[in-house]
Design a protein around this motif. Structure first.
Motif, PDB file in Angstrom:
ATOM      1  N   GLN A  69      -8.705   0.031  -1.353  1.00 20.18           N
ATOM      2  CA  GLN A  69      -9.160  -1.072  -0.513  1.00 20.18           C
ATOM      3  C   GLN A  69     -10.402  -0.662   0.267  1.00 20.18           C
ATOM      4  OE1 GLN A  69      -6.219  -2.518   2.229  1.00 20.18           O
ATOM      5  NE2 GLN A  69      -7.614  -3.943   3.207  1.00 20.18           N
ATOM      6  N   ASP A 110      -6.325  -1.872  -5.854  1.00 23.03           N
ATOM      7  CA  ASP A 110      -5.895  -2.078  -4.471  1.00 23.03           C
ATOM      8  C   ASP A 110      -6.844  -3.056  -3.785  1.00 23.03           C
ATOM      9  OD1 ASP A 110      -4.818  -1.945  -1.968  1.00 23.03           O
ATOM     10  OD2 ASP A 110      -4.993   0.220  -1.749  1.00 23.03           O
ATOM     11  N   GLU A 111      -6.446  -4.319  -3.725  1.00 17.78           N
ATOM     12  CA  GLU A 111      -7.202  -5.401  -3.104  1.00 17.78           C
ATOM     13  C   GLU A 111      -8.656  -5.438  -3.580  1.00 17.78           C
ATOM     14  OE1 GLU A 111      -6.526  -6.493   0.847  1.00 17.78           O
ATOM     15  OE2 GLU A 111      -4.549  -5.589   0.972  1.00 17.78           O
ATOM     16  N   SER A 122       0.823  -1.207   0.000  1.00 16.83           N
ATOM     17  CA  SER A 122       0.000   0.000   0.000  1.00 16.83           C
ATOM     18  C   SER A 122       0.855   1.255   0.000  1.00 16.83           C
ATOM     19  CB  SER A 122      -0.942   0.012   1.210  1.00 16.83           C
ATOM     20  OG  SER A 122      -1.901  -1.025   1.097  1.00 16.83           O
ATOM     21  N   CYS A 169     -11.122  -7.867  -1.769  1.00 19.49           N
ATOM     22  CA  CYS A 169     -11.427  -7.687  -0.351  1.00 19.49           C
ATOM     23  C   CYS A 169     -12.925  -7.483  -0.137  1.00 19.49           C
ATOM     24  CB  CYS A 169     -10.647  -6.493   0.196  1.00 19.49           C
ATOM     25  SG  CYS A 169     -10.934  -6.159   1.937  1.00 19.49           S
TER      26      CYS A 169
END
Length: 274
Positions: free
Chosen positions: A90, A181-182, A48, A185
């Motif tokens: 995220q 970013d992820e 990150s 998730c």
């Protein structure tokens, strides 16, 4: 090296520190145009932090980052999208009280340059750009199966649908490089099953380059052309998914001990989804 042979993204010896904490320690790797590059590592590995450097949210202390051959260190943060870089987060960064369509249309603003006077007077050029933005948003919502919820408030939608809204908004700036970013998730099994196919389809249909930070190893290994592994801010492995999956330092980073590759496939995947 000629301009044409340069990678789309080049990261050279990037180091980032917060006081006495080393977040990144001389990280270097390239991402070629059209490539999907997976960036993996345990929690706290620096993934990150590197993404935030790419987005100009963090100022690194050493090294260079070049996008399309242009150094990013002196580039204003608000110019990143116009340069050709889009990002998801995220933790969702949407306007929850606005509709899906309005959120997606916001992403088109980075490549509209009407100016205050033209916008205030509602001149024909402004109206034309607004129509183009509306058409682009509709196209992206259709591509990401959001047309049926276009007029609904984002706050009223399931989390997985909200993730697709954020992705549509990132694509609305017409990026060459998409930072994910992820993206897995918080998704359920059904949503996760289609995510890999969606990433591959977007890369092929829109001509994207993708840098993917993700803990879900099965997803990373399935969609990535190359994988870069970080641990404690250092790059510990780089190569094809098969090479990185079998790399001894990667196995130790996730599991703390050596393990046979056939067992590691299962265990690292489990560690990445825990």
């Amino acid at each position: 090296m000629s301009q044409d042979s340069q990678p789309l993204l080049r990261i050279e010896g990037v180091s980032l520190r917060f006081g006495g904490i080393v977040a990144l320690d001389g990280v270097s790797f390239d991402v070629a145009a059209g490539q999907i590059c997976g960036l993996i590592g345990p929690n706290g590995a620096g993934k990150s932090s590197l993404f935030n450097c790419l987005s100009r949210l963090y100022a690194w202390q050493a090294g260079h980052i070049r996008f399309r051959g242009q150094p990013l260190a002196t580039l204003a943060r608000h110019r990143m999208a116009a340069l050709g870089m889009g990002r998801t987060f995220q933790n969702l960064a949407l306007f929850s009280s606005m509709t899906v369509a309005d959120n997606v249309r916001l992403g088109t603003h980075s490549h509209q340059h009407a100016g205050f006077v033209r916008d205030a007077l509602r001149l024909p050029g402004v109206r034309r750009r607004e129509e183009e933005a509306r058409a682009q948003a509709q196209s992206l919502m259709a591509l990401l199966d959001l047309a049926g919820v276009a007029d609904r408030r984002v706050a009223d939608l399931p989390f997985g649908t909200q993730k697709r809204v954020e992705l549509a908004r990132a694509l609305a700036c017409r990026p060459q490089l998409l930072l994910l970013d992820e993206p897995a998730c918080g998704l359920n099994h059904e949503e996760l099953a289609g995510l890999g196919d969606l990433i591959l389809s977007l890369r092929d249909r829109l001509g994207l380059t993708v840098l993917l930070v993700e803990h879900h190893m099965g997803l990373v290994m399935r969609v990535s052309d190359k994988v870069v592994a970080l641990n404690f801010g250092r790059k510990i492995a780089e190569g094809t998914p098969g090479e990185v999956r079998a790399h001894a330092e990667v196995i130790r980073a996730y599991l703390g001990s050596d393990m046979q590759p056939q067992d590691q496939d299962r265990e690292v995947a489990h560690a990445g989804t825990a």
